[in-house]
Scaffold this motif. Sequence first.
Motif, PDB file in Angstrom:
ATOM      1  N   MET A 106       0.874  -1.176   0.000  1.00  0.00           N
ATOM      2  CA  MET A 106       0.000   0.000   0.000  1.00  0.00           C
ATOM      3  C   MET A 106       0.910   1.225   0.000  1.00  0.00           C
ATOM      4  SD  MET A 106      -2.720  -0.895   3.055  1.00  0.00           S
ATOM      5  CE  MET A 106      -3.553   0.694   2.922  1.00  0.00           C
ATOM      6  N   GLN A 107       0.592   2.189  -0.825  1.00  0.00           N
ATOM      7  CA  GLN A 107       1.399   3.414  -0.881  1.00  0.00           C
ATOM      8  C   GLN A 107       0.450   4.604  -0.980  1.00  0.00           C
ATOM      9  OE1 GLN A 107       3.135   4.507  -4.710  1.00  0.00           O
ATOM     10  NE2 GLN A 107       5.110   4.750  -3.683  1.00  0.00           N
ATOM     11  N   LYS A 108       0.665   5.593  -0.118  1.00  0.00           N
ATOM     12  CA  LYS A 108      -0.164   6.805  -0.185  1.00  0.00           C
ATOM     13  C   LYS A 108       0.557   7.818  -1.059  1.00  0.00           C
ATOM     14  CE  LYS A 108      -3.519   9.230   2.480  1.00  0.00           C
ATOM     15  NZ  LYS A 108      -3.992   9.505   3.840  1.00  0.00           N
ATOM     16  N   ARG A 109      -0.113   8.174  -2.146  1.00  0.00           N
ATOM     17  CA  ARG A 109       0.488   9.096  -3.119  1.00  0.00           C
ATOM     18  C   ARG A 109      -0.628   9.960  -3.701  1.00  0.00           C
ATOM     19  NH1 ARG A 109       3.810   7.043  -8.386  1.00  0.00           N
ATOM     20  NH2 ARG A 109       3.879   9.032  -9.452  1.00  0.00           N
ATOM     21  N   GLY A 110      -0.389  11.253  -3.745  1.00  0.00           N
ATOM     22  CA  GLY A 110      -1.414  12.162  -4.252  1.00  0.00           C
ATOM     23  C   GLY A 110      -2.651  12.188  -3.369  1.00  0.00           C
ATOM     24  N   TRP A 113      -4.608   6.172  -1.453  1.00  0.00           N
ATOM     25  CA  TRP A 113      -3.897   4.909  -1.316  1.00  0.00           C
ATOM     26  C   TRP A 113      -3.902   4.190  -2.652  1.00  0.00           C
ATOM     27  CZ3 TRP A 113      -0.799   3.545   2.466  1.00  0.00           C
ATOM     28  CH2 TRP A 113      -0.976   4.099   3.734  1.00  0.00           C
ATOM     29  N   ARG A 114      -2.747   3.608  -2.978  1.00  0.00           N
ATOM     30  CA  ARG A 114      -2.584   2.757  -4.164  1.00  0.00           C
ATOM     31  C   ARG A 114      -2.170   1.379  -3.673  1.00  0.00           C
ATOM     32  NH1 ARG A 114       0.913   5.273  -8.454  1.00  0.00           N
ATOM     33  NH2 ARG A 114       2.534   4.315  -7.227  1.00  0.00           N
ATOM     34  N   PHE A 115      -2.541   0.361  -4.410  1.00  0.00           N
ATOM     35  CA  PHE A 115      -2.297  -1.021  -3.997  1.00  0.00           C
ATOM     36  C   PHE A 115      -1.634  -1.790  -5.125  1.00  0.00           C
ATOM     37  CE2 PHE A 115      -6.013   0.730  -1.972  1.00  0.00           C
ATOM     38  CZ  PHE A 115      -5.857   0.393  -0.632  1.00  0.00           C
ATOM     39  N   SER A 116      -0.717  -2.679  -4.768  1.00  0.00           N
ATOM     40  CA  SER A 116      -0.066  -3.540  -5.747  1.00  0.00           C
ATOM     41  C   SER A 116       0.355  -4.819  -5.042  1.00  0.00           C
ATOM     42  CB  SER A 116       1.151  -2.835  -6.365  1.00  0.00           C
ATOM     43  OG  SER A 116       1.652  -3.572  -7.455  1.00  0.00           O
ATOM     44  N   GLU A 117       0.656  -5.843  -5.831  1.00  0.00           N
ATOM     45  CA  GLU A 117       1.121  -7.103  -5.252  1.00  0.00           C
ATOM     46  C   GLU A 117       2.224  -7.680  -6.123  1.00  0.00           C
ATOM     47  OE1 GLU A 117      -1.530 -10.192  -3.358  1.00  0.00           O
ATOM     48  OE2 GLU A 117      -0.969 -11.229  -5.229  1.00  0.00           O
ATOM     49  N   ASN A 127       1.267  -9.688  -9.374  1.00  0.00           N
ATOM     50  CA  ASN A 127      -0.017 -10.382  -9.441  1.00  0.00           C
ATOM     51  C   ASN A 127      -1.132  -9.356  -9.588  1.00  0.00           C
ATOM     52  OD1 ASN A 127       1.308 -12.821  -8.922  1.00  0.00           O
ATOM     53  ND2 ASN A 127       0.960 -12.675  -6.728  1.00  0.00           N
ATOM     54  N   VAL A 128      -0.908  -8.175  -9.000  1.00  0.00           N
ATOM     55  CA  VAL A 128      -1.891  -7.090  -9.006  1.00  0.00           C
ATOM     56  C   VAL A 128      -1.153  -5.792  -9.304  1.00  0.00           C
ATOM     57  CG1 VAL A 128      -3.564  -5.800  -7.602  1.00  0.00           C
ATOM     58  CG2 VAL A 128      -3.325  -8.278  -7.288  1.00  0.00           C
ATOM     59  N   ASP A 129      -1.582  -5.086 -10.360  1.00  0.00           N
ATOM     60  CA  ASP A 129      -0.986  -3.780 -10.641  1.00  0.00           C
ATOM     61  C   ASP A 129      -1.877  -2.697 -10.026  1.00  0.00           C
ATOM     62  OD1 ASP A 129      -3.127  -3.318 -12.432  1.00  0.00           O
ATOM     63  OD2 ASP A 129      -1.922  -3.798 -14.198  1.00  0.00           O
ATOM     64  N   ILE A 130      -1.495  -1.446 -10.199  1.00  0.00           N
ATOM     65  CA  ILE A 130      -2.231  -0.334  -9.581  1.00  0.00           C
ATOM     66  C   ILE A 130      -3.710  -0.330  -9.991  1.00  0.00           C
ATOM     67  CG2 ILE A 130      -2.407   2.192  -9.441  1.00  0.00           C
ATOM     68  CD1 ILE A 130      -0.049   1.269  -7.921  1.00  0.00           C
ATOM     69  N   ALA A 131      -3.987  -0.495 -11.275  1.00  0.00           N
ATOM     70  CA  ALA A 131      -5.373  -0.469 -11.752  1.00  0.00           C
ATOM     71  C   ALA A 131      -6.172  -1.624 -11.144  1.00  0.00           C
ATOM     72  CB  ALA A 131      -5.413  -0.531 -13.279  1.00  0.00           C
ATOM     73  N   GLN A 132      -5.588  -2.810 -11.117  1.00  0.00           N
ATOM     74  CA  GLN A 132      -6.268  -3.962 -10.522  1.00  0.00           C
ATOM     75  C   GLN A 132      -6.450  -3.760  -9.019  1.00  0.00           C
ATOM     76  OE1 GLN A 132      -3.313  -6.687 -11.969  1.00  0.00           O
ATOM     77  NE2 GLN A 132      -4.700  -7.558 -13.491  1.00  0.00           N
ATOM     78  N   GLY A 133      -5.473  -3.123  -8.368  1.00  0.00           N
ATOM     79  CA  GLY A 133      -5.567  -2.843  -6.941  1.00  0.00           C
ATOM     80  C   GLY A 133      -6.750  -1.953  -6.607  1.00  0.00           C
ATOM     81  N   GLN A 134      -7.058  -1.011  -7.506  1.00  0.00           N
ATOM     82  CA  GLN A 134      -8.231  -0.157  -7.299  1.00  0.00           C
ATOM     83  C   GLN A 134      -9.499  -1.006  -7.289  1.00  0.00           C
ATOM     84  OE1 GLN A 134      -6.904   2.709  -5.897  1.00  0.00           O
ATOM     85  NE2 GLN A 134      -8.877   3.372  -6.660  1.00  0.00           N
ATOM     86  N   GLN A 135      -9.539  -2.038  -8.128  1.00  0.00           N
ATOM     87  CA  GLN A 135     -10.719  -2.895  -8.217  1.00  0.00           C
ATOM     88  C   GLN A 135     -10.751  -3.948  -7.118  1.00  0.00           C
ATOM     89  OE1 GLN A 135     -10.303  -4.521 -12.137  1.00  0.00           O
ATOM     90  NE2 GLN A 135     -11.024  -2.668 -13.147  1.00  0.00           N
ATOM     91  N   ALA A 138      -9.023  -1.626  -3.000  1.00  0.00           N
ATOM     92  CA  ALA A 138      -9.433  -0.318  -2.483  1.00  0.00           C
ATOM     93  C   ALA A 138     -10.795  -0.331  -1.813  1.00  0.00           C
ATOM     94  CB  ALA A 138      -9.394   0.722  -3.600  1.00  0.00           C
ATOM     95  N   GLY A 139     -11.757  -1.045  -2.371  1.00  0.00           N
ATOM     96  CA  GLY A 139     -13.101  -1.058  -1.806  1.00  0.00           C
ATOM     97  C   GLY A 139     -13.136  -1.602  -0.384  1.00  0.00           C
ATOM     98  N   CYS A 140     -12.445  -2.704  -0.170  1.00  0.00           N
ATOM     99  CA  CYS A 140     -12.411  -3.291   1.178  1.00  0.00           C
ATOM    100  C   CYS A 140     -11.673  -2.363   2.146  1.00  0.00           C
ATOM    101  CB  CYS A 140     -11.737  -4.655   1.131  1.00  0.00           C
ATOM    102  SG  CYS A 140     -11.677  -5.479   2.735  1.00  0.00           S
ATOM    103  N   HIS A 141     -10.548  -1.814   1.707  1.00  0.00           N
ATOM    104  CA  HIS A 141      -9.762  -0.941   2.577  1.00  0.00           C
ATOM    105  C   HIS A 141     -10.498   0.366   2.891  1.00  0.00           C
ATOM    106  CE1 HIS A 141      -5.844  -2.884   3.276  1.00  0.00           C
ATOM    107  NE2 HIS A 141      -6.172  -3.582   2.200  1.00  0.00           N
ATOM    108  N   ALA A 142     -11.394   0.797   2.017  1.00  0.00           N
ATOM    109  CA  ALA A 142     -12.162   2.020   2.280  1.00  0.00           C
ATOM    110  C   ALA A 142     -13.053   1.859   3.512  1.00  0.00           C
ATOM    111  CB  ALA A 142     -13.001   2.389   1.062  1.00  0.00           C
ATOM    112  N   ALA A 143     -13.402   0.626   3.856  1.00  0.00           N
ATOM    113  CA  ALA A 143     -14.258   0.373   5.023  1.00  0.00           C
ATOM    114  C   ALA A 143     -13.510   0.475   6.354  1.00  0.00           C
ATOM    115  CB  ALA A 143     -14.903  -1.009   4.902  1.00  0.00           C
TER     116      ALA A 143
END
Length: 155
Positions: A106-110, A113-117, A127-135, A138-143
Amino acid sequence: MLKTGIVAFALASLGLTAMAAAAAGEMPFPEGFRTWTHIRSAVIGPASAAFARFGGMHSIYANPAAMDGYKSGTFPEGSVIAFDNHQVFNFQGTDVPTQRRFIDVMQKRGGEWRFSEFNGDSKTVRNVDIAQGQQQCAGCHAASKTDHVYSQFAP
């Protein structure tokens, strides 16, 4: 002379590829993350609903900026958290980490939070790029009640 030109071209191509990845906004591998502050470790076993995805032993590490967030509850720009997941082997009643499965980052930028694996021990294969991390992330982490972060630091 021809060999030198070919080598120079190859190196330049690699540099352009790296610049293209950076331009695309992919976060880099979190070099040295195991020297950051260790937040916690846990084993997720077969009885857990999270086992299929996160089963095994994981350790969570936070860079210095993220440590400020763990203290205040709001994570500043530049915060990076790494979730290092390993398979486990039970030896005489003790779960021992073995092969790395993945590293979630997880990286906070701008202000977001952005997510990658990263896959296994690879510093480049994702396994997961930034765009896939948003899908996928991000939704679970927003909770989360603490700025998208579920883990808690207790020294």
